[in-house]
Design a protein around this motif. Structure first.
Motif, PDB file in Angstrom:
ATOM      1  N   LEU A  65      -1.240  54.853  38.830  1.00 40.32           N
ATOM      2  CA  LEU A  65      -0.916  56.277  38.795  1.00 40.32           C
ATOM      3  C   LEU A  65       0.083  56.644  39.893  1.00 40.32           C
ATOM      4  CD1 LEU A  65      -4.521  57.575  38.135  1.00 40.32           C
ATOM      5  CD2 LEU A  65      -2.606  57.663  36.538  1.00 40.32           C
ATOM      6  N   ARG A  66      -0.007  55.971  41.025  1.00 36.65           N
ATOM      7  CA  ARG A  66       0.954  56.215  42.108  1.00 36.65           C
ATOM      8  C   ARG A  66       2.386  55.889  41.670  1.00 36.65           C
ATOM      9  NH1 ARG A  66      -3.378  53.905  45.602  1.00 36.65           N
ATOM     10  NH2 ARG A  66      -4.024  55.543  47.056  1.00 36.65           N
ATOM     11  N   GLN A  67       2.525  54.884  40.835  1.00 32.61           N
ATOM     12  CA  GLN A  67       3.857  54.424  40.433  1.00 32.61           C
ATOM     13  C   GLN A  67       4.596  55.433  39.563  1.00 32.61           C
ATOM     14  OE1 GLN A  67       3.268  50.602  38.558  1.00 32.61           O
ATOM     15  NE2 GLN A  67       2.311  49.710  40.369  1.00 32.61           N
ATOM     16  N   THR A  68       3.880  56.359  38.938  1.00 28.93           N
ATOM     17  CA  THR A  68       4.515  57.277  37.992  1.00 28.93           C
ATOM     18  C   THR A  68       4.521  58.731  38.472  1.00 28.93           C
ATOM     19  OG1 THR A  68       2.384  57.416  36.821  1.00 28.93           O
ATOM     20  CG2 THR A  68       4.014  55.843  35.980  1.00 28.93           C
ATOM     21  N   HIS A  69       4.065  58.977  39.701  1.00 26.19           N
ATOM     22  CA  HIS A  69       4.008  60.352  40.204  1.00 26.19           C
ATOM     23  C   HIS A  69       4.489  60.411  41.650  1.00 26.19           C
ATOM     24  CE1 HIS A  69       1.046  60.244  36.889  1.00 26.19           C
ATOM     25  NE2 HIS A  69       1.402  61.513  36.694  1.00 26.19           N
ATOM     26  N   HIS A  70       5.332  61.408  41.935  1.00 22.62           N
ATOM     27  CA  HIS A  70       5.886  61.561  43.271  1.00 22.62           C
ATOM     28  C   HIS A  70       4.811  61.960  44.290  1.00 22.62           C
ATOM     29  CE1 HIS A  70       9.799  60.919  41.834  1.00 22.62           C
ATOM     30  NE2 HIS A  70      10.106  62.138  41.447  1.00 22.62           N
TER      31      HIS A  70
END
Length: 407
Positions: A65-70
């Protein structure tokens, strides 16, 4: 036809999926009964504060989830009345395990990340529970399709209108006197929003704008509705007109008005805000025997702290930890049904004790924050613009510092 399950969770929302995953990580199987035909993706997005990231790390789904959200860097508060910036507070820490990790998460991606970690068949869609009754040391669930399920443990994660919360005797959620609309704006060529949580308040409204990624900006708009406004909540065209008419009377940057103009309003969620009376959380039955509740079934709250979904994830960690230990203890040796029931009851009581004050604090604080931000009058306007923004920002950060522990 009657089926038998060890643990049944009602509701495939955030708390239900996360609890099932937490139990799965401890080697305990559960079944989720979801009334809809698929995962519920309504709600668009949620602000995921550091306390929720700790929970997602414990569940093993945070990194994807970190990879797709700033990651957001600060909160910036502005008076909607004067247009003046009233507070700016950086979020401390920038590493993966920094002091305050904050991101705006797309709700559908969060649900999908949780669901795909569950065993096949763990979620049963189109399964609405219409009745609950005792059956010795078990609970018997009656479904809308005529079937029944017998279970050792029943967990209600079925939202503000929870059938399980009603069975426990918890009071019906109260109307907060305000309504909220939420949505997404898609910028195909990219937007120019910085990684910041922009907040505007004043004139009986409150708005927030948070970039999720390079192309999507999540927004929320809360206001005190009039009789004429109620019709707009069920009409997307009128809802856009309502929001824009209120925004155009305020001193707001053009780019935040464009967010509403660019939003696809057909799926916008607009609804009255409800919360559970905080003292009912302190004195009511969070658990009773082999039954308990989590998420909005336990602590529906106004969105003014951005902790609704975050606290649901906290619930899931504490519940799966407490219940998991109890179920494992109850299976030691040749425990009787009565002894296993007693162990389950003890585990759920432990969960309830741990979550009661935390839930009370979040619900009461969120309501107070919302009330002060949208109150009118000369004195309240002065306090809101001159004193309250900094206090609010520090309040948000303090509540996000909570650590629910590991599974």
């Amino acid at each position: 036809m009657e089926a038998t399950e060890e643990v049944v969770i009602i509701g495939a929302g955030i708390s239900g999926l996360a609890t099932a995953l937490g139990l799965h990580r401890k080697g305990i199987a559960s079944v989720i009964l979801e009334s809809s035909e698929s995962l519920r993706a309504s709600g668009f997005a949620l602000t995921v504060w550091a306390n929720a990231w700790r929970a997602l790390d414990a569940l093993g789904v945070a990194d994807s989830l970190r990879q797709t959200h700033h990651r957001l860097q600060r909160i910036v508060a502005t008076s909607a009345s004067s247009g003046a910036k009233t507070a700016e507070l950086p979020f401390p820490g920038q590493g993966k395990q920094g002091d305050l990790e904050v991101r705006c998460l797309r709700r559908s991606l969060l649900l999908e990340a949780l669901a795909k970690e569950l065993p096949p068949g763990a979620i049963r869609y189109s399964s609405q529970v219409v009745g609950i009754e005792d059956d010795g040391f078990w609970k018997l669930l009656h479904l809308g399709n005529g079937s029944t399920i017998k279970t050792k443990v029943l967990l209600g994660c079925d939202g503000v209108n929870s059938v399980v919360a009603k069975w426990l005797g918890l009071s019906k959620p109260c109307f907060a006197g305000r309504s909220a609309a939420r949505g997404f704006a898609l910028f195909p060529q990219g937007h120019d929003f910085k990684p910041e949580f922009l907040q505007f308040s004043g004139e009986a409204i409150r708005m927030g704008f948070l970039p999720c990624d390079d192309k999507n900006v999540y927004w929320f708009f809360t206001w005190t509705p009039t009789d004429q406004d109620e019709e707009a909540e069920h009409d997307s065209v009128k809802m856009r007109q309502l929001i824009l008419s209120k925004m155009n009377k305020l001193k707001l940057p053009r780019k935040v008005i464009e967010v509403i103009e660019k939003s696809e309003m057909s799926g916008v969620v607009a609804s009255p805000l409800r919360y559970r009376w905080p003292f009912d959380i302190l004195t009511g039955n969070i658990s009773k025997g082999n039954v308990s509740v989590a998420g909005d079934s336990l602590h529906p709250m106004t969105p003014d702290l951005g902790q609704g979904g975050c606290s649901a994830l906290e619930d899931a960690i504490v519940l799966s930890r407490s219940l998991g230990e109890a179920l494992q203890e109850g299976k030691l040796g040749n425990a009787t049904e009565e002894e296993e029931y007693a162990s389950i009851k003890k585990g759920l009581e432990k969960y309830a004790k741990e979550r009661r004050w935390r839930s009370f604090d979040l619900v009461a604080t969120a309501y107070a924050v919302g009330y002060m931000q949208q109150s009118e009058g000369v004195i309240m306007s002065f306090l809101r613009d001159k004193c309250f923004p900094g206090i609010l920002a520090r309040t948000l950060i303090k509540r996000a510092g909570f650590d629910c522990g590991m599974i």
